[in-house]
Write a protein that holds these residues in place. Structure first.
Motif, PDB file in Angstrom:
ATOM      1  N   MET A   1     -51.405 -32.101 -67.485  1.00  0.00           N
ATOM      2  CA  MET A   1     -52.105 -30.849 -67.669  1.00  0.00           C
ATOM      3  C   MET A   1     -51.858 -30.011 -66.427  1.00  0.00           C
ATOM      4  SD  MET A   1     -56.119 -29.762 -68.006  1.00  0.00           S
ATOM      5  CE  MET A   1     -56.552 -30.991 -69.173  1.00  0.00           C
ATOM      6  N   LYS A   2     -51.632 -28.733 -66.613  1.00  0.00           N
ATOM      7  CA  LYS A   2     -51.437 -27.794 -65.512  1.00  0.00           C
ATOM      8  C   LYS A   2     -52.452 -26.683 -65.646  1.00  0.00           C
ATOM      9  CE  LYS A   2     -46.636 -28.552 -64.617  1.00  0.00           C
ATOM     10  NZ  LYS A   2     -45.869 -28.164 -63.484  1.00  0.00           N
ATOM     11  N   SER A   3     -52.881 -26.163 -64.523  1.00  0.00           N
ATOM     12  CA  SER A   3     -53.801 -25.036 -64.507  1.00  0.00           C
ATOM     13  C   SER A   3     -53.076 -23.860 -63.867  1.00  0.00           C
ATOM     14  CB  SER A   3     -55.053 -25.396 -63.713  1.00  0.00           C
ATOM     15  OG  SER A   3     -55.883 -24.275 -63.612  1.00  0.00           O
ATOM     16  N   ILE A   4     -53.032 -22.738 -64.574  1.00  0.00           N
ATOM     17  CA  ILE A   4     -52.364 -21.536 -64.082  1.00  0.00           C
ATOM     18  C   ILE A   4     -53.385 -20.414 -64.067  1.00  0.00           C
ATOM     19  CG2 ILE A   4     -50.529 -19.862 -64.496  1.00  0.00           C
ATOM     20  CD1 ILE A   4     -49.062 -22.115 -66.030  1.00  0.00           C
ATOM     21  N   GLU A   5     -53.568 -19.785 -62.919  1.00  0.00           N
ATOM     22  CA  GLU A   5     -54.494 -18.665 -62.805  1.00  0.00           C
ATOM     23  C   GLU A   5     -53.681 -17.413 -62.511  1.00  0.00           C
ATOM     24  OE1 GLU A   5     -58.308 -17.222 -60.162  1.00  0.00           O
ATOM     25  OE2 GLU A   5     -57.783 -19.336 -60.238  1.00  0.00           O
ATOM     26  N   THR A   6     -53.867 -16.393 -63.335  1.00  0.00           N
ATOM     27  CA  THR A   6     -53.117 -15.157 -63.176  1.00  0.00           C
ATOM     28  C   THR A   6     -53.933 -13.996 -63.712  1.00  0.00           C
ATOM     29  OG1 THR A   6     -51.005 -14.075 -63.620  1.00  0.00           O
ATOM     30  CG2 THR A   6     -51.938 -15.373 -65.400  1.00  0.00           C
ATOM     31  N   ILE A   7     -53.444 -12.804 -63.553  1.00  0.00           N
ATOM     32  CA  ILE A   7     -54.087 -11.606 -64.094  1.00  0.00           C
ATOM     33  C   ILE A   7     -53.266 -11.136 -65.282  1.00  0.00           C
ATOM     34  CG2 ILE A   7     -54.722  -9.219 -63.623  1.00  0.00           C
ATOM     35  CD1 ILE A   7     -55.105 -10.053 -60.701  1.00  0.00           C
ATOM     36  N   ALA A   8     -53.923 -10.859 -66.389  1.00  0.00           N
ATOM     37  CA  ALA A   8     -53.241 -10.425 -67.609  1.00  0.00           C
ATOM     38  C   ALA A   8     -53.713  -9.032 -67.980  1.00  0.00           C
ATOM     39  CB  ALA A   8     -53.526 -11.387 -68.749  1.00  0.00           C
ATOM     40  N   THR A   9     -52.812  -8.273 -68.581  1.00  0.00           N
ATOM     41  CA  THR A   9     -53.150  -6.952 -69.099  1.00  0.00           C
ATOM     42  C   THR A   9     -53.248  -7.053 -70.613  1.00  0.00           C
ATOM     43  OG1 THR A   9     -51.962  -5.908 -67.279  1.00  0.00           O
ATOM     44  CG2 THR A   9     -52.446  -4.538 -69.194  1.00  0.00           C
ATOM     45  N   VAL A  10     -54.370  -6.607 -71.140  1.00  0.00           N
ATOM     46  CA  VAL A  10     -54.590  -6.646 -72.589  1.00  0.00           C
ATOM     47  C   VAL A  10     -54.219  -5.283 -73.157  1.00  0.00           C
ATOM     48  CG1 VAL A  10     -56.295  -7.029 -74.402  1.00  0.00           C
ATOM     49  CG2 VAL A  10     -56.478  -8.290 -72.251  1.00  0.00           C
ATOM     50  N   THR A  11     -53.406  -5.290 -74.200  1.00  0.00           N
ATOM     51  CA  THR A  11     -53.018  -4.035 -74.847  1.00  0.00           C
ATOM     52  C   THR A  11     -54.111  -3.575 -75.799  1.00  0.00           C
ATOM     53  OG1 THR A  11     -51.884  -5.206 -76.633  1.00  0.00           O
ATOM     54  CG2 THR A  11     -50.574  -4.644 -74.690  1.00  0.00           C
ATOM     55  N   LYS A  12     -53.972  -2.362 -76.315  1.00  0.00           N
ATOM     56  CA  LYS A  12     -54.975  -1.812 -77.229  1.00  0.00           C
ATOM     57  C   LYS A  12     -55.103  -2.625 -78.508  1.00  0.00           C
ATOM     58  CE  LYS A  12     -54.712   2.906 -75.578  1.00  0.00           C
ATOM     59  NZ  LYS A  12     -54.416   4.299 -75.900  1.00  0.00           N
ATOM     60  N   ASP A  13     -54.016  -3.268 -78.920  1.00  0.00           N
ATOM     61  CA  ASP A  13     -54.085  -4.071 -80.139  1.00  0.00           C
ATOM     62  C   ASP A  13     -54.518  -5.513 -79.865  1.00  0.00           C
ATOM     63  OD1 ASP A  13     -51.753  -4.711 -78.830  1.00  0.00           O
ATOM     64  OD2 ASP A  13     -50.496  -4.714 -80.618  1.00  0.00           O
ATOM     65  N   GLY A  14     -54.979  -5.808 -78.634  1.00  0.00           N
ATOM     66  CA  GLY A  14     -55.553  -7.104 -78.319  1.00  0.00           C
ATOM     67  C   GLY A  14     -54.548  -8.197 -77.997  1.00  0.00           C
ATOM     68  N   LYS A  15     -53.356  -7.845 -77.538  1.00  0.00           N
ATOM     69  CA  LYS A  15     -52.340  -8.841 -77.222  1.00  0.00           C
ATOM     70  C   LYS A  15     -52.123  -8.915 -75.717  1.00  0.00           C
ATOM     71  CE  LYS A  15     -49.898  -8.251 -81.555  1.00  0.00           C
ATOM     72  NZ  LYS A  15     -48.627  -7.891 -82.206  1.00  0.00           N
ATOM     73  N   ILE A  16     -51.809 -10.122 -75.250  1.00  0.00           N
ATOM     74  CA  ILE A  16     -51.439 -10.305 -73.851  1.00  0.00           C
ATOM     75  C   ILE A  16     -50.109 -11.038 -73.792  1.00  0.00           C
ATOM     76  CG2 ILE A  16     -53.817 -10.360 -73.023  1.00  0.00           C
ATOM     77  CD1 ILE A  16     -53.557 -13.378 -72.700  1.00  0.00           C
ATOM     78  N   THR A  17     -49.400 -10.862 -72.688  1.00  0.00           N
ATOM     79  CA  THR A  17     -48.153 -11.572 -72.454  1.00  0.00           C
ATOM     80  C   THR A  17     -48.296 -12.321 -71.137  1.00  0.00           C
ATOM     81  OG1 THR A  17     -46.914  -9.836 -73.568  1.00  0.00           O
ATOM     82  CG2 THR A  17     -45.666 -11.322 -72.162  1.00  0.00           C
ATOM     83  N   VAL A  18     -47.881 -13.585 -71.108  1.00  0.00           N
ATOM     84  CA  VAL A  18     -48.014 -14.407 -69.918  1.00  0.00           C
ATOM     85  C   VAL A  18     -46.642 -14.934 -69.530  1.00  0.00           C
ATOM     86  CG1 VAL A  18     -49.096 -16.481 -68.975  1.00  0.00           C
ATOM     87  CG2 VAL A  18     -50.332 -15.099 -70.634  1.00  0.00           C
ATOM     88  N   ASP A  23     -40.976 -24.783 -65.317  1.00  0.00           N
ATOM     89  CA  ASP A  23     -41.103 -26.214 -65.610  1.00  0.00           C
ATOM     90  C   ASP A  23     -41.946 -26.504 -66.846  1.00  0.00           C
ATOM     91  OD1 ASP A  23     -43.395 -25.317 -64.312  1.00  0.00           O
ATOM     92  OD2 ASP A  23     -43.801 -27.253 -63.370  1.00  0.00           O
ATOM     93  N   ILE A  24     -42.472 -25.485 -67.523  1.00  0.00           N
ATOM     94  CA  ILE A  24     -43.218 -25.677 -68.772  1.00  0.00           C
ATOM     95  C   ILE A  24     -42.204 -25.733 -69.908  1.00  0.00           C
ATOM     96  CG2 ILE A  24     -44.972 -24.725 -70.314  1.00  0.00           C
ATOM     97  CD1 ILE A  24     -46.137 -25.516 -67.641  1.00  0.00           C
ATOM     98  N   PRO A  25     -42.177 -26.847 -70.654  1.00  0.00           N
ATOM     99  CA  PRO A  25     -41.176 -26.965 -71.726  1.00  0.00           C
ATOM    100  C   PRO A  25     -41.506 -26.059 -72.921  1.00  0.00           C
ATOM    101  CG  PRO A  25     -42.629 -28.874 -71.726  1.00  0.00           C
ATOM    102  CD  PRO A  25     -42.999 -28.058 -70.533  1.00  0.00           C
ATOM    103  N   ALA A  26     -40.488 -25.679 -73.654  1.00  0.00           N
ATOM    104  CA  ALA A  26     -40.663 -24.862 -74.857  1.00  0.00           C
ATOM    105  C   ALA A  26     -41.373 -25.684 -75.922  1.00  0.00           C
ATOM    106  CB  ALA A  26     -39.308 -24.392 -75.367  1.00  0.00           C
ATOM    107  N   GLY A  27     -42.117 -25.020 -76.807  1.00  0.00           N
ATOM    108  CA  GLY A  27     -42.829 -25.702 -77.877  1.00  0.00           C
ATOM    109  C   GLY A  27     -44.282 -25.278 -77.907  1.00  0.00           C
ATOM    110  N   GLU A  28     -45.048 -25.933 -78.779  1.00  0.00           N
ATOM    111  CA  GLU A  28     -46.459 -25.601 -78.900  1.00  0.00           C
ATOM    112  C   GLU A  28     -47.262 -26.304 -77.814  1.00  0.00           C
ATOM    113  OE1 GLU A  28     -48.061 -26.320 -82.731  1.00  0.00           O
ATOM    114  OE2 GLU A  28     -46.685 -24.961 -83.743  1.00  0.00           O
ATOM    115  N   HIS A  29     -48.249 -25.581 -77.269  1.00  0.00           N
ATOM    116  CA  HIS A  29     -49.111 -26.122 -76.222  1.00  0.00           C
ATOM    117  C   HIS A  29     -50.545 -25.704 -76.507  1.00  0.00           C
ATOM    118  CE1 HIS A  29     -45.827 -27.279 -73.492  1.00  0.00           C
ATOM    119  NE2 HIS A  29     -45.225 -26.198 -73.957  1.00  0.00           N
ATOM    120  N   HIS A  30     -51.493 -26.524 -76.077  1.00  0.00           N
ATOM    121  CA  HIS A  30     -52.904 -26.176 -76.162  1.00  0.00           C
ATOM    122  C   HIS A  30     -53.204 -25.278 -74.960  1.00  0.00           C
ATOM    123  CE1 HIS A  30     -57.182 -26.669 -77.016  1.00  0.00           C
ATOM    124  NE2 HIS A  30     -57.342 -26.767 -75.712  1.00  0.00           N
ATOM    125  N   VAL A  31     -53.722 -24.076 -75.217  1.00  0.00           N
ATOM    126  CA  VAL A  31     -53.961 -23.093 -74.157  1.00  0.00           C
ATOM    127  C   VAL A  31     -55.422 -22.659 -74.220  1.00  0.00           C
ATOM    128  CG1 VAL A  31     -53.309 -20.831 -73.274  1.00  0.00           C
ATOM    129  CG2 VAL A  31     -51.595 -22.280 -74.337  1.00  0.00           C
TER     130      VAL A  31
END
Length: 80
Positions: A1-18, A23-31
């Motif tokens: 398990m890894k913990s990542i702390e960052t600042i995110a910008t939320v768009t008007k339609d409620g989406k964020i990009t991180v 070193d995080i492998p591609a695929g589905e992850h619990h976030v």
């Protein structure tokens, strides 16, 4: 398990990009996403301007002039 702390910008339609570390492998992850609600400057100012608490004072005086509140006088030898 890894913990990542960052600042995110939320768009008007409620989406964020991180952007994740490479070193995080591609695929589905619990976030888990935690949104901290910050106080506005107005709320901080209103808390600072609040007057100090004013507790009522009732002076009842001592019961008698020879009342002693020393530990030795209250408990004697058995209370030590």
């Amino acid at each position: 398990m890894k913990s990542i702390e960052t600042i995110a910008t939320v768009t008007k339609d409620g989406k964020i990009t991180v952007q994740l570390p490479p070193d995080i492998p591609a695929g589905e992850h619990h976030v888990v996403i935690v949104i901290e609600e910050k106080y506005t400057d107005e709320k901080v100012e209103s808390q600072e301007k609040r007057p100090p608490l004013n507790f009522p004072v009732h002076n009842c005086g001592l019961g008698s002039e020879n009342l002693s509140l020393r530990r030795e006088d209250m408990y004697g030898d058995w209370g030590r």
